[in-house]
Enzyme design. Structure first.
Site, PDB file in Angstrom:
ATOM      1  N   LEU A 203       1.028  -0.945   0.182  1.00  0.00           N
ATOM      2  CA  LEU A 203       0.192  -0.070  -0.083  1.00  0.00           C
ATOM      3  C   LEU A 203       0.924   1.310   0.043  1.00  0.00           C
ATOM      4  CD1 LEU A 203      -2.446  -1.161   2.735  1.00  0.00           C
ATOM      5  CD2 LEU A 203      -3.077  -0.737   0.303  1.00  0.00           C
TER       6      LEU A 203
ATOM      7  N   LYS B 159      -4.508  -0.539  10.683  1.00  0.00           N
ATOM      8  CA  LYS B 159      -3.242  -1.239   9.914  1.00  0.00           C
ATOM      9  C   LYS B 159      -2.530  -2.008  10.880  1.00  0.00           C
ATOM     10  CE  LYS B 159       0.376  -0.282   6.577  1.00  0.00           C
ATOM     11  NZ  LYS B 159       1.278  -1.006   7.090  1.00  0.00           N
TER      12      LYS B 159
ATOM     13  N   GLU C 282      -3.378 -10.728   8.215  1.00  0.00           N
ATOM     14  CA  GLU C 282      -2.255 -10.446   8.854  1.00  0.00           C
ATOM     15  C   GLU C 282      -2.155 -11.409   9.826  1.00  0.00           C
ATOM     16  OE1 GLU C 282      -0.652  -7.799   7.173  1.00  0.00           O
ATOM     17  OE2 GLU C 282       0.734  -6.963   8.845  1.00  0.00           O
TER      18      GLU C 282
HETATM   19  S1  IVH Z   1      -4.745  -4.914   2.396  1.00  0.00           S
HETATM   20  C1  IVH Z   1      -3.651  -4.464  -1.997  1.00  0.00           C
HETATM   21  N1  IVH Z   1      -5.668  -4.193   4.926  1.00  0.00           N
HETATM   22  O1  IVH Z   1       0.304  -3.542   5.308  1.00  0.00           O
HETATM   23  C2  IVH Z   1      -3.801  -4.204  -0.484  1.00  0.00           C
HETATM   24  N2  IVH Z   1      -3.163  -4.401   4.425  1.00  0.00           N
HETATM   25  O2  IVH Z   1       1.564  -1.760   3.288  1.00  0.00           O
HETATM   26  C3  IVH Z   1      -3.319  -5.299   0.345  1.00  0.00           C
HETATM   27  N3  IVH Z   1      -1.493  -4.446   6.524  1.00  0.00           N
HETATM   28  O3  IVH Z   1       1.647  -6.070   3.266  1.00  0.00           O
HETATM   29  C4  IVH Z   1      -3.296  -4.998   1.704  1.00  0.00           C
HETATM   30  N4  IVH Z   1      -3.302  -4.145   7.878  1.00  0.00           N
HETATM   31  O4  IVH Z   1       0.832  -6.707   5.381  1.00  0.00           O
HETATM   32  C5  IVH Z   1      -4.358  -4.668   4.265  1.00  0.00           C
HETATM   33  N5  IVH Z   1      -6.143  -3.978   7.090  1.00  0.00           N
HETATM   34  C6  IVH Z   1      -5.317  -4.333   6.327  1.00  0.00           C
HETATM   35  C7  IVH Z   1      -3.780  -4.291   6.783  1.00  0.00           C
HETATM   36  C8  IVH Z   1      -2.697  -4.354   5.646  1.00  0.00           C
HETATM   37  C9  IVH Z   1      -1.940  -4.496   7.694  1.00  0.00           C
HETATM   38  C10 IVH Z   1      -0.224  -4.923   5.739  1.00  0.00           C
HETATM   39  C11 IVH Z   1      -0.165  -5.989   5.087  1.00  0.00           C
HETATM   40  C12 IVH Z   1       0.472  -5.441   3.692  1.00  0.00           C
HETATM   41  C13 IVH Z   1       1.013  -4.004   4.053  1.00  0.00           C
HETATM   42  C14 IVH Z   1       0.941  -3.135   2.895  1.00  0.00           C
END
Ligand code: IVH
Length: 671
Positions: free
Chosen positions: A84, A118, A175
């Site tokens: 992200l 997050k 996660e």
């Molecule tokens: S969605 C296409 N939702 O953040 C998007 N990611 O910076 C896929 N992460 O690799 C990720 N909480 O490990 C998503 N609620 C959340 C999240 C999350 C933590 C982490 C994840 C990802 C990273 C991206």
């Protein structure tokens, strides 16, 4: 029961337990008492034990961990795992929302988003086929990750079988993280064992998932929260919120603070509320993820580079604060290491009051050059223990001298030692210092030292707590009445313990030297010292130069040994031990083998390896583990290894057990 009946019984127990597990681990809403659960679980376990062919990988009994793997294999993700983009301010957020609306042109002036915390863990991809978990993989570089199915299977809130109506296959993303309570427990345990601690819960989670042995991961209290479906055999729901609901129906846990909101303002409000709630959450989060709710909109926006245009990570500001350093305290660890700890004017960081920060070691303290009265900047970045990032030197008023290493231990007053070239300074009061006595006493009683059987950490802890033991010689003053005060100490156990304590009084000089716990003095150094000085008082009075003359002893060890015996407390402890009746047969050199060593190989029939060693030591021999030109003789029992061959090659005398026994008898010794 016939086969069919057993099968039905096993299956119904599993179904029952799965329902309870889901209620307990996913919904946090237990359905039955622990006792009842344990009973039914044991029933299933018993049946599986009697009928091992019925055990499947999906059985709840398998959550404790199965076989270890040799290595982690790599896995190619069928749909790449993306990352992200980050934003750090409200302005950036409104910019993002505007750009997104412009691109979308969907005629709505307010977009609908889903806000999620997050989670600060590691991304996982879970593949289910016919409702059964078949593979778990880490993100890796996004294209290829590592197969961690064996450890991920042990995570309690991950279903091994999906619930309800499930698609033929599905790939779930989410996660894995380690809750703060589990993190604290694991670091505490590591600290007690003298092992390295994890820097933060994310590293701890990653370290646990990447273990080869799943039983280790099973005890780490990990949790998984699902946040996306990468692909499935059926079509996906129309909105992200519906996807999350679907995941919940399939049996996945959902993080708290997930909310569908309309419009950019509401997102900003939710962000502020989440930032406030952050400190109360049971796990670490480092921001909020905002996702466009509508799937068609997501598809229109698509991706740029490796990140979606329809989602963003709004990060919390780094948790930095400024405060004043009151002074530096020195903490003494179990191994005597002195660690500087900053004593601070209390300050709030991320919702917790901080009064202390670690400075790690002397070098770090000198690098920062912190001085009492300084203004310092602290941060808490995922780490539970705050760190000092920098000193605001420009705000320093007046000349305050730099903090120096104390000369004596703040706990026991013994001298502090730091041999040249060593990074760590240590208290020399090993057996005497209250901070170190647990470790010291465990070492004292260990098999290669005084060999007192049956005295473990729990018992020693109790002996300290009840004031029965303060230092090693107190062990030899224990009696039945004293021991009876301890938990679960019956007559039989007390007698055994007293016997093994009494037996340990007859020892060897190397064992006693090892038991004293002088830093860097292990088995072979203790042996070298005993062979060289022959008697304890000669060693106790040896100068640094005398010590440096001992073969294999370098300047660091010499300094530790001399320092140890120079300490009054240590000499008193030794005298006390001798008064309690510790004795050993003087080291003789009747055989004239000074310089050469004896090597033991194979199994002896009339004595253990350890006994043979002790006998040889009493005769002044040096016992070594490898054969060289300096070897005096090799004593070979049954199934001797390559050492015998090596001795033959070098033409070194080889004795069998009978010859060794005869030799011992000649010297007036027997096993
Ligand atoms: S969605 C296409 N939702 O953040 C998007 N990611 O910076 C896929 N992460 O690799 C990720 N909480 O490990 C998503 N609620 C959340 C999240 C999350 C933590 C982490 C994840 C990802 C990273 C991206």
């Amino acid at each position: 029961m016939n086969f069919d009946e057993v099968y039905i019984q096993v299956k119904s127990l599993r179904d029952q337990i799965e329902v309870w597990d889901h209620a307990y681990y996913v919904l946090d809403d237990p359905l039955v008492s622990d006792a009842h659960y344990d009973r039914v679980f044991q029933q299933l376990r018993d049946l599986e034990q009697q009928h091992p062919h019925l055990v499947t990988k999906e059985s709840p009994t398998q959550k404790v961990g199965g076989k270890a793997v040799d290595a982690l294999l790599s896995v190619r993700h069928s749909v790449p795992m993306l990352s992200l983009d980050n934003i750090f301010s409200e302005t950036q957020w409104f910019d993002f929302d505007r750009k997104l609306s412009d691109r979308l042109q969907n005629g709505q002036n307010q977009q609908t988003y889903v806000c999620e915390p997050k989670l600060d863990g590691l991304a996982m991809s879970l593949r289910y086929e016919h409702g059964v978990l078949v593979r778990a993989a880490t993100r890796g570089d996004g294209t290829e990750g590592e197969d961690v199915t064996h450890t991920v299977r042990t995570v309690r809130n991950i279903p091994l079988r999906l619930r309800g109506v499930f698609p033929e296959w599905i790939e779930v993303r989410g996660e894995i993280l380690m809750p703060l309570a589990a993190f604290a427990r694991i670091n505490e345990e590591a600290w007690l064992r003298g092992e390295r601690q994890f820097a933060n819960p994310r590293n701890a989670a990653a370290g646990s998932v990447r273990q080869l042995d799943p039983t280790v991961a099973a005890r780490r209290g990990l949790k998984f929260f699902a946040y996306a479906v990468a692909e499935a055999s059926t079509s996906l729901p129309r909105t992200h919120e519906q996807t999350l609901e679907w995941l919940a129906d399939l049996g996945f846990a959902r993080a708290s603070w997930v909310k569908r909101v309309v419009g950019a303002d509401e997102v900003a409000q939710h962000f502020a509320a989440l930032a406030k709630a952050r400190a109360q959450l049971p796990y670490e989060i480092d921001g909020m993820v905002v996702k466009l709710d509508d799937r068609i909109g997501q598809d229109i926006l698509g991706y740029v580079a490796r990140a979606p245009r329809w989602a963003i990570a709004w990060k919390f500001p780094a948790q930095e604060v400024q405060t004043r350093l009151i002074g530096i305290d020195w903490q003494v660890g179990r191994t005597g290491a002195l660690t500087p700890v900053a004593h601070l004017e209390p300050v709030q960081v991320g919702g917790v009051t901080v009064r202390h920060a670690t400075l790690h070691n002397l070098a770090e303290m000198q690098r920062l050059d912190v001085r009492p009265g300084d203004q310092v900047v602290l941060y808490r970045a995922g780490d539970v223990i705050p760190k000092i990032d920098r000193v605001l030197v420009e705000q320093r008023t007046g000349e305050v001298p730099a903090v120096v290493l104390p000369l004596t231990c703040p706990v026991c007053g013994a001298h502090v030692q730091r041999p040249e070239g060593e990074a760590v300074a240590r208290c020399s009061g090993g057996l005497f210092c209250p901070a170190q006595r647990m470790e010291a006493l465990l070492h004292f009683v260990s098999r290669k030292a005084m060999a007192i059987d049956g005295l473990g950490e729990k018992l020693i802890q109790q002996l300290f707590e009840k004031g029965l033991v303060h230092q090693p010689a107190d062990l030899y003053r224990l009696n039945r009445d004293g021991l009876r005060q301890l938990e679960r100490m019956g007559d039989k156990l007390a007698s055994q313990l007293l016997l093994s304590i009494a037996q340990s009084k007859a020892t060897t000089l190397p064992r006693l030297l090892l038991a004293l716990g002088i830093r860097t003095v292990g088995e072979s150094t203790a042996q070298a010292l005993a062979t060289h000085f022959r008697d304890l008082s000669a060693l106790m009075h040896a100068s640094l130069d005398d010590l440096l003359r001992v073969p294999d002893i370098g300047p660091v060890t010499a300094e530790y040994v001399a320092g140890f015996f120079a300490e009054d407390h240590n000499r008193e402890i030794i005298e006390d031990l001798l008064r309690c009746g510790i004795h050993w047969t003087p080291v003789q050199d009747a055989v004239g083998w000074t310089g050469g060593s004896v090597v033991l190989t194979g199994t002896l029939e009339h004595m253990s390896r350890q006994q043979a060693r002790d006998l040889l030591l009493r005769l002044g021999a040096k016992v070594s583990s490898s054969v060289s030109a300096k070897t005096f003789a090799v004593i070979a029992g049954h199934d001797p290894g390559s050492k015998r061959t090596e001795a033959e090659r070098l033409g070194i005398p080889i004795w069998d057990e009978a010859q060794f026994l005869a030799f011992l008898a000649e010297k007036g010794l027997q096993p």
